[in-house]
Design an enzyme around this catalytic site. Structure first.
Site, PDB file in Angstrom:
ATOM      1  N   GLU A 309       0.827  -1.198   0.000  1.00  0.00           N
ATOM      2  CA  GLU A 309       0.000   0.000   0.000  1.00  0.00           C
ATOM      3  C   GLU A 309       0.864   1.252   0.000  1.00  0.00           C
ATOM      4  O   GLU A 309       1.885   1.330   0.678  1.00  0.00           O
ATOM      5  CB  GLU A 309      -0.927  -0.004   1.216  1.00  0.00           C
ATOM      6  CG  GLU A 309      -1.834  -1.229   1.251  1.00  0.00           C
ATOM      7  CD  GLU A 309      -3.009  -1.062   2.199  1.00  0.00           C
ATOM      8  OE1 GLU A 309      -3.170   0.026   2.771  1.00  0.00           O
ATOM      9  OE2 GLU A 309      -3.774  -2.021   2.341  1.00  0.00           O
ATOM     10  N   GLU A 322       2.425   0.159   4.057  1.00  0.00           N
ATOM     11  CA  GLU A 322       2.539  -1.145   4.685  1.00  0.00           C
ATOM     12  C   GLU A 322       2.322  -2.235   3.647  1.00  0.00           C
ATOM     13  O   GLU A 322       1.907  -1.971   2.518  1.00  0.00           O
ATOM     14  CB  GLU A 322       1.485  -1.294   5.790  1.00  0.00           C
ATOM     15  CG  GLU A 322       0.051  -1.210   5.279  1.00  0.00           C
ATOM     16  CD  GLU A 322      -0.966  -1.239   6.401  1.00  0.00           C
ATOM     17  OE1 GLU A 322      -0.568  -1.377   7.557  1.00  0.00           O
ATOM     18  OE2 GLU A 322      -2.166  -1.139   6.105  1.00  0.00           O
ATOM     19  N   ASN A 324       0.180  -5.731   3.279  1.00  0.00           N
ATOM     20  CA  ASN A 324      -0.841  -6.616   3.825  1.00  0.00           C
ATOM     21  C   ASN A 324      -0.522  -8.020   3.360  1.00  0.00           C
ATOM     22  O   ASN A 324      -0.745  -8.375   2.197  1.00  0.00           O
ATOM     23  CB  ASN A 324      -2.233  -6.190   3.343  1.00  0.00           C
ATOM     24  CG  ASN A 324      -2.753  -5.009   4.140  1.00  0.00           C
ATOM     25  OD1 ASN A 324      -2.977  -5.097   5.333  1.00  0.00           O
ATOM     26  ND2 ASN A 324      -2.899  -3.878   3.470  1.00  0.00           N
ATOM     27  N   GLU A 330     -10.854  -6.179  -0.917  1.00  0.00           N
ATOM     28  CA  GLU A 330     -11.107  -5.637  -2.250  1.00  0.00           C
ATOM     29  C   GLU A 330     -10.395  -6.385  -3.369  1.00  0.00           C
ATOM     30  O   GLU A 330     -10.276  -5.876  -4.490  1.00  0.00           O
ATOM     31  CB  GLU A 330     -10.722  -4.156  -2.283  1.00  0.00           C
ATOM     32  CG  GLU A 330      -9.266  -3.860  -1.955  1.00  0.00           C
ATOM     33  CD  GLU A 330      -8.994  -3.703  -0.464  1.00  0.00           C
ATOM     34  OE1 GLU A 330      -7.936  -3.146  -0.129  1.00  0.00           O
ATOM     35  OE2 GLU A 330      -9.834  -4.139   0.361  1.00  0.00           O
ATOM     36  N   ARG A 375     -18.850  -1.842  -0.488  1.00  0.00           N
ATOM     37  CA  ARG A 375     -19.097  -2.665   0.695  1.00  0.00           C
ATOM     38  C   ARG A 375     -20.418  -2.231   1.322  1.00  0.00           C
ATOM     39  O   ARG A 375     -20.507  -1.158   1.910  1.00  0.00           O
ATOM     40  CB  ARG A 375     -17.975  -2.505   1.713  1.00  0.00           C
ATOM     41  CG  ARG A 375     -16.588  -2.730   1.151  1.00  0.00           C
ATOM     42  CD  ARG A 375     -15.541  -2.579   2.232  1.00  0.00           C
ATOM     43  NE  ARG A 375     -14.181  -2.619   1.678  1.00  0.00           N
ATOM     44  CZ  ARG A 375     -13.107  -2.873   2.405  1.00  0.00           C
ATOM     45  NH1 ARG A 375     -13.215  -3.130   3.688  1.00  0.00           N
ATOM     46  NH2 ARG A 375     -11.914  -2.885   1.845  1.00  0.00           N
ATOM     47  N   ASP A 586     -69.371  16.485   8.284  1.00  0.00           N
ATOM     48  CA  ASP A 586     -70.260  16.601   9.438  1.00  0.00           C
ATOM     49  C   ASP A 586     -71.201  15.411   9.570  1.00  0.00           C
ATOM     50  O   ASP A 586     -71.574  15.024  10.685  1.00  0.00           O
ATOM     51  CB  ASP A 586     -71.074  17.895   9.342  1.00  0.00           C
ATOM     52  CG  ASP A 586     -71.577  18.339  10.711  1.00  0.00           C
ATOM     53  OD1 ASP A 586     -71.056  17.838  11.728  1.00  0.00           O
ATOM     54  OD2 ASP A 586     -72.482  19.192  10.760  1.00  0.00           O
ATOM     55  N   ASP A 692     -67.855  31.259  15.700  1.00  0.00           N
ATOM     56  CA  ASP A 692     -67.317  31.277  17.057  1.00  0.00           C
ATOM     57  C   ASP A 692     -68.324  30.591  17.956  1.00  0.00           C
ATOM     58  O   ASP A 692     -69.544  30.740  17.796  1.00  0.00           O
ATOM     59  CB  ASP A 692     -67.077  32.700  17.548  1.00  0.00           C
ATOM     60  CG  ASP A 692     -66.535  32.710  18.968  1.00  0.00           C
ATOM     61  OD1 ASP A 692     -65.351  32.374  19.159  1.00  0.00           O
ATOM     62  OD2 ASP A 692     -67.328  33.009  19.899  1.00  0.00           O
ATOM     63  N   LYS A 755     -75.676  28.691  11.248  1.00  0.00           N
ATOM     64  CA  LYS A 755     -75.181  27.381  11.708  1.00  0.00           C
ATOM     65  C   LYS A 755     -76.082  26.885  12.831  1.00  0.00           C
ATOM     66  O   LYS A 755     -75.921  27.249  14.002  1.00  0.00           O
ATOM     67  CB  LYS A 755     -73.730  27.503  12.165  1.00  0.00           C
ATOM     68  CG  LYS A 755     -73.122  26.201  12.642  1.00  0.00           C
ATOM     69  CD  LYS A 755     -71.636  26.392  12.940  1.00  0.00           C
ATOM     70  CE  LYS A 755     -71.046  25.194  13.645  1.00  0.00           C
ATOM     71  NZ  LYS A 755     -71.173  23.946  12.878  1.00  0.00           N
ATOM     72  N   HIS A 785     -77.116  25.737   7.582  1.00  0.00           N
ATOM     73  CA  HIS A 785     -76.640  24.435   8.075  1.00  0.00           C
ATOM     74  C   HIS A 785     -77.533  24.012   9.234  1.00  0.00           C
ATOM     75  O   HIS A 785     -77.845  24.806  10.118  1.00  0.00           O
ATOM     76  CB  HIS A 785     -75.194  24.549   8.556  1.00  0.00           C
ATOM     77  CG  HIS A 785     -74.702  23.335   9.278  1.00  0.00           C
ATOM     78  ND1 HIS A 785     -74.220  22.225   8.640  1.00  0.00           N
ATOM     79  CD2 HIS A 785     -74.624  23.057  10.622  1.00  0.00           C
ATOM     80  CE1 HIS A 785     -73.844  21.317   9.530  1.00  0.00           C
ATOM     81  NE2 HIS A 785     -74.095  21.803  10.741  1.00  0.00           N
ATOM     82  N   HIS A 787     -79.029  20.243  11.650  1.00  0.00           N
ATOM     83  CA  HIS A 787     -78.978  18.810  11.962  1.00  0.00           C
ATOM     84  C   HIS A 787     -80.424  18.311  12.058  1.00  0.00           C
ATOM     85  O   HIS A 787     -81.324  19.046  12.465  1.00  0.00           O
ATOM     86  CB  HIS A 787     -78.231  18.560  13.270  1.00  0.00           C
ATOM     87  CG  HIS A 787     -76.755  18.781  13.155  1.00  0.00           C
ATOM     88  ND1 HIS A 787     -75.846  17.760  13.018  1.00  0.00           N
ATOM     89  CD2 HIS A 787     -76.042  19.935  13.134  1.00  0.00           C
ATOM     90  CE1 HIS A 787     -74.620  18.279  12.916  1.00  0.00           C
ATOM     91  NE2 HIS A 787     -74.711  19.591  12.996  1.00  0.00           N
ATOM     92  N   THR A 922     -68.791  23.490  19.399  1.00  0.00           N
ATOM     93  CA  THR A 922     -67.401  23.286  19.828  1.00  0.00           C
ATOM     94  C   THR A 922     -66.623  24.608  19.804  1.00  0.00           C
ATOM     95  O   THR A 922     -66.652  25.319  18.816  1.00  0.00           O
ATOM     96  CB  THR A 922     -66.698  22.292  18.878  1.00  0.00           C
ATOM     97  OG1 THR A 922     -67.481  21.108  18.797  1.00  0.00           O
ATOM     98  CG2 THR A 922     -65.312  21.964  19.375  1.00  0.00           C
TER      99      THR A 922
END
Length: 1192
Positions: A309, A322, A324, A330, A375, A586, A692, A755, A785, A787, A922
């Site tokens: 290397e 070095e 190896n 590899e 790898r 709703d 509101d 509402k 609106h 119910h 709500t």
């Protein structure tokens, strides 16, 4: 005699050991001795690589394995396998030389291949093999020792006139020696393990204050990996390329090179990507480098495979690092470009065959094209490459022309342990040039599907697509200087997450609370077909961009082209009655506890777009649907809105905006409301019905301003209560409503809405009210609106229409009536062939209704008819809003008051009067409901509540209402009741949100991103409204994926064993799932294994049994998001604890040291604090996120 004939004759010749040693350390008389069996003293992919070479040569292969590797693939790939190191730690098992030799002698082994790592560079191992009468497939023990000793290797390089880097003369054993060298030679330096390689025990040090800690850590790693912690120190060369030359030598003194490899793409000295040959390396430098490598090998008498290397600087100078003395990870890229099998060559050299006899002369060795090796490791690149361990839930590889895979434990079900290297598979690509090779590699990596553990594939893809890499412009700083390599496209992993969810439901039950014991129906609702116009005219229009699948025009076209004011004018100009369909919001809020999922809304959306295109609007968002989506349905409300808009581009969408409360139940800073409206319009919202809960004008006007600024249609709503036709009910008389209408019109509303949330608007009152408002505001559209709780809804809406209303709310027949809206079909039929004819076709409404009739049965656990069988006129007395009625019933059941619901309804009326007869919607309706249930639970009458007001502990919502937290009711607060309840508690004066500081969205986003790195601006907006709910939702989504894509029954109660079903996760991508089985027994970790078949492949998930685990002792996990708890960032073993209970800790201070996959990590404190508890001990093995300690 030919070579083959000679070899065959030698096989039958007497086996004689001849040692004639020449001065250059080579044998001049090489004896051929065939090898019949090879033991590989290693594990993983290199062991399998050698086994394959043996198989091709007709040699028996033998494996060894540790206790931890008993299920590992490498032992199954060998002809024989034997356990070693019983009772020893995982790594030490493979370092047990005496036991390995014993296995060889007991099983008639001829030779030992060391692989790489472990004992491959231990000269004592090589010597022990030879002393046992075996052959070592590698260099001689002397060469292994000489080259493994960094100092001796440097001396040899100097003797061979190979250029070297300045460094220590011998191994360094203490931090004091390291400090002395650094002071003498200066920085930077590099610490390297003196008796091993592979990046283990390697550290670069650039500051003197880091020398001691770096030496200690590097030495510890080296000792763990190689059995010796001695270090070698060298001057560190800046900006080098790391290039290595592959060598092959024989016993006769022949040495050849197989060219070079570029290993510059490294992270922390660990090679990540290797290339052969080295790109952009001049022929002159290549020749000099290979010549030096061969000369060094000949000088030391090198035989077998090895590499030299070098570091090569920008000027072409290179320095020996070095040798190896082994095969390298590899080596594969060299094999690909030269066509030479290095492992087979190693074995043949060990048998005594010379390089010329193998046809390997330097002139015959050529390279062809470029090869790249990646790898793939089980490391998380987004988290400092921390090791990831666990079970491979899914493994699907990328293959094809030019791709080679070398792997070991790469298969579904394999266990990735923390004990060994994190390498999962090596991928090698080969093509004519570097760019083509990179393209093949990229393609292969993208084909991989690995689930269960994290991998570095996203990082590898970024490397391969980097232009500098593709051009071969590389050095060892490549990764450090390209931070964009760490920006990853998140892997969605949707299929596996969905399997985890299904397993969770099967093991631990529903993941959304079910209101009753009823089960969803086992049906698949029929979705009516959408017409496809293939006429010549339509096909001609398609060429101009209008698709044949596009729905017909609607009112939204006017809104988008001309704006809100023109839209309102067009609505008012209509002579017929317009309808708003509430089925998408709703209606199911009132009948099915708001639980209808996006999945079922989207299925019918194309039909609505095509057949109901003349709707005034589709109410489909806001109100309670927002938080219920997050809280119970585990889906994003913003995605719901956007997906509906994609399928219904022609009908205006309408949402419910609670004024200054947005879609929450409290007041928010003004900028939150404005930001919410802005984002809503961006996602597809058109009309904001602003109201509101107390008709408190300051709150209402703020919502109107926010909607208008966002570009939406402002539809200001007056919440209706009382009875304008009853002169005895004077608080909310006709003047109250007409005055309010004046205020709202003057404030700039585009549309005026009434509402009637409880369905109190009787037909006569409806005519009186609408006629009065119409007289005052002839040019403003009026929208009603209501119910149908009492059953009079259709009559009331017809009365409104006759009195001058432009729009009334309806729900499709099968979702109408009771606490929902009046029947769409009834209104349409009633007005047919009249001036107010809606223009809708009853047969279309019938098809629409049939879909919802079937779909409604999927929501049986939330069905209001469980407790409510018909409409009820007592609503005129208790005034309970339709949207609250069924929710109040379910709450009563959950509180154990199911048998007392009639009492709750009566108490609701009394509670309303106690609070001053307020508008009820709500969140004000919740205040009344909470007080009513409080009264029933505690057996209190209204008089008793008044008498004991000072001593009772009222619900929080009641206290906050009386304080003024949601505004000021018409007529003021009830006194003295208010004063007696609040005593000296603070009061809110004026508009509640006015005094709130603006929310810092940037700060909030930064906080969220700490826990949820992939959070979007939509998530931040959700968190601004519902912090904890949104945090839970994001955590759930990250763990379980897009559960909104599941069929409703499957989502709620899970599939049955043996059931097959499909999940379409996006257009064109459908998963086919079959539930196979669920294990009865628990694992040691308290988990049950659930088995599925996914797209024909077996999958299984491990789910912790929340009940079963209570009987086991399991190490606690750190709670995600809890900053007082520190969890293990990776699985591993505790090797050092740096703190104790009571210690005062600074941010960044080391807490503990963990070791996993031969890597040590110092866990640092993310914050300052005092240690409250320590949940670990030295030597303890931890899993990821296991609790380490807690702070006070």
């Amino acid at each position: 005699m030919s070579l083959c004939m000679g070899i065959r004759s030698l096989k039958h010749a007497p086996r004689i050991r001849i040692f004639n040693i020449s001065r250059n350390k080579y044998s001049t008389n090489v004896e051929y001795r065939p090898i019949r069996s090879v033991l590989v003293a290693n594990r993983g992919e290199i062991a399998i690589r050698v086994f394959r070479a043996c198989s091709e040569l007709g040699i028996r292969s033998v494996a060894i394995y540790s206790e931890q590797d008993k299920m590992h693939m490498h032992r199954q790939k060998a002809d024989e396998s034997y356990l070693v190191g019983k009772g020893l730690p995982p790594v030490e098992a493979y370092l047990n030389i005496p036991e390995i030799i014993r296995v060889c002698k007991e099983n008639d082994i001829d030779a030992v291949h060391p692989g790489y790592g472990f004992l491959s560079e231990r000269s004592d191992f090589a010597q022990s093999v030879i002393d046992a009468g075996l052959r070592f497939i590698g260099p001689s023990p002397k060469v292994v020792q000489q080259m493994g000793d960094k100092v001796a290797a440097r001396v040899a390089a100097i003797e061979a006139k190979v250029p070297i880097v300045p460094g220590t003369d011998g191994p360094v054993h203490s931090k004091e020696e390291a400090l002395e060298f650094c002071r003498k030679h200066g920085l930077p330096v590099i610490f390297k393990a003196a008796y091993g390689g592979g990046g283990r025990g390697m550290r670069v040090v650039k500051k003197m204050e880091d020398v001691e800690e770096s030496f200690i850590r590097a030495s510890s790693e080296a000792k763990a990996a190689f059995g010796n912690g001695a270090m070698f120190i060298e001057k560190f060369i800046e900006r080098p390329r790391h290039i290595e030359v592959q060598l092959l030598g024989d016993k006769a003194g022949n040495v050849v090179h197989l060219y070079e490899r570029d290993c510059s793409v490294q992270r922390r000295h660990q090679k990540v990507v290797e290339i052969a040959p080295a790109p952009r390396l001049s022929t002159e430098v290549r020749d000099r480098m290979t010549e030096n490598a061969v000369r060094l090998a000949r000088h030391v008498g090198y035989e077998n495979a090895g590499t030299v290397e070098f570091l090569c600087d920008e000027t072409g100078n290179f320095y020996f690092i070095e040798v190896n003395a082994r095969l390298q990870v590899e080596h594969t890229v060299t094999e690909e470009i030269t066509g030479i099998d290095l492992v087979q060559s190693q074995i043949r050299v060990a048998e005594g065959i010379t390089l010329p006899e193998m046809g390997l002369s330097q002139d015959n060795i050529k390279t062809q094209g470029y090869a790249i090796q990646c790898r793939v490791t089980t490391e998380d690149p987004a988290n400092e490459f921390q090791p990831s361990v666990g079970r491979l839930e899914v493994f699907r590889s990328g293959e094809g022309m030019g791709i080679r895979l070398d792997s070991a434990s790469a298969y579904a079900g394999a266990i990735i342990s923390p004990y060994y290297d994190s390498l999962l598979v090596k991928i090698i690509s080969h093509a004519s040039d570097l760019q083509s090779s990179a393209a093949k590699m990229t393609r292969a990596l993208r084909e991989f599907r690995i689930r269960g553990v994290k991998t570095n594939i996203p990082f590898l893809l970024n490397v391969l697509e980097n232009q500098k890499f593709l051009n071969g412009v590389l050095d060892t700083y490549f990764i450090d200087e390209h931070p964009q390599l760490f920006k990853f496209q998140r892997s969605q992993n949707r299929a596996q997450k969905l399997l985890n969810y299904l397993g969770e439901v099967l093991v631990n039950g529903p993941q959304t609370p079910l209101a009753t014991k009823l089960k969803p129906a086992e049906i698949h609702p029929h979705v009516p077909e959408v017409p496809l116009d293939l006429s010549p005219e339509a096909l001609e229009q398609e060429k101009e961009g209008r698709k044949v699948t596009a729905p017909p025009p609607g009112l939204r076209d006017i809104l988008k082209s001309e704006g809100p004011a023109a839209f309102a004018k067009a609505v008012r100009a209509k002579k017929n009655l317009l309808l708003m369909d509430t089925t998408f919001r709703d209606a199911h809020q009132s009948l099915l506890a708001t639980r209808v999922r996006t999945h079922d809304l989207l299925k019918i959306s194309p039909f609505v777009a095509h057949k109901l295109n003349n709707l005034y609007s589709l109410e489909n968002w806001g109100g309670a649907t927002f938080d219920v989506s997050l809280r119970f349905l585990h889906e994003c409300p913003w995605e719901r809105l956007e997906e509906m808009r994609n399928l219904i581009p022609n009908i205006p969408f309408q949402m419910l905006l609670r004024g200054a409360n947005a879609v929450g139940y409290t007041n928010y800073p003004d900028n939150v409301v404005f930001k919410f409206c802005e984002l809503s319009v961006q996602c597809g919202m058109d009309i904001f019905r602003v109201f509101d809960s107390l008709n408190y004008l300051p709150n209402l006007v703020l919502g109107m301003e926010a909607a208008a600024k966002a570009g939406g249609v402002v539809e200001a709503a007056i919440s209706y209560t009382g009875d304008v036709s009853d002169p005895n009910k004077s608080k909310y008389d006709l003047k109250y409503y007409t005055d309010l209408s004046d205020e709202l019109v003057n404030a700039g509303t585009h549309v005026l809405a009434i509402k009637d949330m409880a369905g109190l608007l009787k037909p006569r009152a409806a005519h009186i009210l609408i006629d009065a408002i119409r007289q005052r505001h002839p040019d403003v559209p009026i929208h009603i609106h209501t119910h149908d709780t009492s059953g009079a809804g259709v009559a009331s809406m017809l009365a409104c229409a006759e009195a001058g209303a432009d729009v009334v709310d309806v729900a499709v027949d099968s979702m109408s009536g009771m606490t929902s809206q009046p029947s769409m079909g009834a209104i349409v039929a009633s007005l047919q062939d009249t001036p107010l004819d809606t223009g809708f076709n009853l047969s279309d409404i019938s098809e629409y209704s049939a879909y919802w009739e079937m779909t409604r049965t999927l929501y049986a656990p939330f069905e209001c008819t469980t407790t409510m069988k018909s409409g009820n006129a007592d609503v005129y007395m208790n005034e309970i809003p339709g949207g609250q009625y069924t929710n109040l019933q379910f709450q009563a059941y959950s509180l154990g008051l199911g048998d007392f619901f009639e009492d709750v309804k009566k108490a609701y009326r009394e509670a309303n009067l106690l609070l001053g007869d307020i508008i009820k919607v709500t969140p004000s309706s919740k205040v009344v409901g909470d007080l009513a249930q409080f009264m029933v639970q505690n057996h209190l009458t209204a008089d008793q509540v008044k008498e004991r007001a000072e001593e009772l502990s009222f619900p929080k919502s009641v206290i906050e209402f009386l304080q003024g937290a949601i505004g000021i009711p018409h007529g003021g607060f009830p006194e003295p009741f208010r004063s007696r309840v609040l005593k000296d508690m603070p009061r809110v004066e004026g508009r509640p949100g006015e005094s709130l500081e603006p929310l810092d969205f940037g700060k909030l986003k930064a906080e969220i991103l700490e826990s949820h790195p992939h959070a979007t601006d939509r998530d931040v907006m959700s968190a601004a409204l519902y912090p904890s709910v949104t945090d839970d939702f994001m955590t759930f989504r990250e763990e379980y994926g897009p559960v909104d894509k599941l069929d409703t029954r499957i989502f709620l109660t899970g599939p049955k064993v043996g059931e097959e079903f499909e999940v379409t996760i996006e257009k064109g991508k459908t998963l086919h799932i079959k539930t196979l089985a669920m294990a009865e027994d628990l694992t040691a970790n308290g988990e049950k294994e659930v088995f599925f078949e996914l797209n024909g492949q077996l999958r299984s998930v491990l789910i912790r049994d929340k009940e079963g685990v209570k009987e086991l002792h399991i190490h606690p996990k750190a709670t995600k998001g809890n900053k007082s708890e520190i969890g293990a960032p990776m699985p591993g073993q505790v090797i050092d604890i740096r703190v104790k209970v009571g210690d005062k800790i600074e941010k960044g201070q080391p807490l503990v040291v963990l070791s996993a996959m031969k890597m040590e990590m110092v866990v640092q404190s993310p914050r300052a604090g005092v240690v409250k508890s320590l949940n670990i001990e030295s030597g303890m093995k931890l899993e990821g996120d296991d609790l380490i300690l807690t702070f006070e």
